[in-house]
Every structure is written in structure tokens, then in C-alpha cells.
Scaffold this motif. Structure first.
Motif, PDB file in Angstrom:
ATOM      1  N   LEU A 125       0.816  -1.216   0.000  1.00 15.87           N
ATOM      2  CA  LEU A 125       0.000   0.000   0.000  1.00 15.87           C
ATOM      3  C   LEU A 125       0.851   1.270   0.000  1.00 15.87           C
ATOM      4  O   LEU A 125       0.516   2.249  -0.675  1.00 15.87           O
ATOM      5  N   LYS A 126       1.942   1.244   0.730  1.00 12.49           N
ATOM      6  CA  LYS A 126       2.823   2.424   0.819  1.00 12.49           C
ATOM      7  C   LYS A 126       3.328   2.835  -0.556  1.00 12.49           C
ATOM      8  O   LYS A 126       3.417   4.015  -0.862  1.00 12.49           O
ATOM      9  N   HIS A 127       3.664   1.866  -1.369  1.00 13.00           N
ATOM     10  CA  HIS A 127       4.213   2.146  -2.699  1.00 13.00           C
ATOM     11  C   HIS A 127       3.219   1.765  -3.798  1.00 13.00           C
ATOM     12  O   HIS A 127       3.619   1.409  -4.907  1.00 13.00           O
ATOM     13  N   PHE A 128       1.949   1.872  -3.504  1.00 12.77           N
ATOM     14  CA  PHE A 128       0.894   1.368  -4.386  1.00 12.77           C
ATOM     15  C   PHE A 128       1.074   1.789  -5.849  1.00 12.77           C
ATOM     16  O   PHE A 128       0.983   0.968  -6.745  1.00 12.77           O
ATOM     17  N   SER A 129       1.358   3.035  -6.094  1.00 15.75           N
ATOM     18  CA  SER A 129       1.447   3.522  -7.474  1.00 15.75           C
ATOM     19  C   SER A 129       2.825   3.311  -8.111  1.00 15.75           C
ATOM     20  O   SER A 129       3.021   3.641  -9.275  1.00 15.75           O
ATOM     21  N   LYS A 130       3.761   2.763  -7.366  1.00 13.35           N
ATOM     22  CA  LYS A 130       5.132   2.629  -7.873  1.00 13.35           C
ATOM     23  C   LYS A 130       5.493   1.215  -8.332  1.00 13.35           C
ATOM     24  O   LYS A 130       6.578   1.005  -8.854  1.00 13.35           O
ATOM     25  N   TRP A 131       4.594   0.250  -8.152  1.00 16.35           N
ATOM     26  CA  TRP A 131       4.901  -1.118  -8.561  1.00 16.35           C
ATOM     27  C   TRP A 131       4.927  -1.193 -10.080  1.00 16.35           C
ATOM     28  O   TRP A 131       3.974  -0.836 -10.747  1.00 16.35           O
ATOM     29  N   ASP A 132       6.034  -1.660 -10.618  1.00 13.36           N
ATOM     30  CA  ASP A 132       6.149  -1.850 -12.061  1.00 13.36           C
ATOM     31  C   ASP A 132       6.074  -3.339 -12.385  1.00 13.36           C
ATOM     32  O   ASP A 132       5.143  -3.788 -13.042  1.00 13.36           O
TER      33      ASP A 132
END
Length: 119
Positions: free
Chosen positions: A70-77
Motif C-alpha cells: 500500500l505504501k508504494h501502491f502507485s510505484k509497482w512496475d
């Protein structure tokens, strides 16, 4: 035990998991490297090689993993999960729909392919 995998491309962070995995290990090993990669690259390409049973993960690890997601939700590639366990491959399929980015499971014999794909 969680060990950092060396000799991966700069845009990838990878770990090998064996034996029992505790919350303390997760927080000391995975969390700082994920945070650093997200800050440096703006995205996360993650390789995890799991050579232990799912029951070897203590409950705190699952909670910390969820918080990290959740902390890096938009950063997962890309997330490459390397394991020969059916249960882990099924979890990859289930959680792949819940988070942005691509996830793919590989068998242990496909390690080189996994590194290439996640890179």
C-alpha cells in the motif's frame, strides 16, 4: 532467512527467502531497500525467490508486506516471484489483480528468465 540478491540491474531489487521469515528480518532487509529503490527509480521492479513454505512466514511478515504494498501502491512496475510451490504461484495470480504493475511467477529453473523479465 531473507538474503539480498546481488548482481541485479540497478532498477531491480531482489531477495531470496529460505527457512523461517520473521517480521524483524523483513523490516531490516526488505523495507529499506524497497524504500530506497522507489525513491531512486520512481518505480519498483521486485524479484523474490522463495525456497521455503508459506507456513515459514510469521504473521507479522504478511502484515508488513501488505503495508509495503500500500505504501508504494502507485510505484509497482514488475514483480517476479520465483518458486516451485503451487500455493505461492496461486497467490501471485490472486494478488496480481489487486495491485498495479505486472506480476509473473516463475519456477526455480526459470530464474534467469525471471531476472530478464523483471529488468
Amino acid at each position: 532467512m531473507i538474503q539480498l540478491i546481488n548482481n541485479l540491474p540497478d532498477n531491480v531489487v531482489g531477495f531470496e527467502v529460505t527457512g523461517e521469515v520473521t517480521k524483524e528480518q523483513y523490516e531490516a532487509t526488505i523495507v529499506p531497500r524497497m524504500d530506497e529503490l522507489a525513491k531512486r527509480q520512481g518505480e519498483i521492479n521486485y524479484l523474490i525467490v522463495i525456497k521455503t513454505d508459506l507456513t515459514a512466514f510469521t504473521p507479522g511478515v504478511w502484515f508488513d508486506d501488505f503495508k509495503m504494498a500500500l505504501k508504494h501502491f502507485s510505484k509497482w512496475d514488475k514483480i517476479a516471484i520465483v518458486s516451485d510451490q503451487d500455493a505461492i504461484q496461486k497467490l501471485t495470480s490472486i494478488f496480481g489483480f489487486a495491485f498495479p504493475g505486472d506480476s509473473k511467477d516463475f519456477s526455480l529453473s526459470e530464474y534467469d528468465e525471471a531476472v530478464s523479465w523483471v529488468s
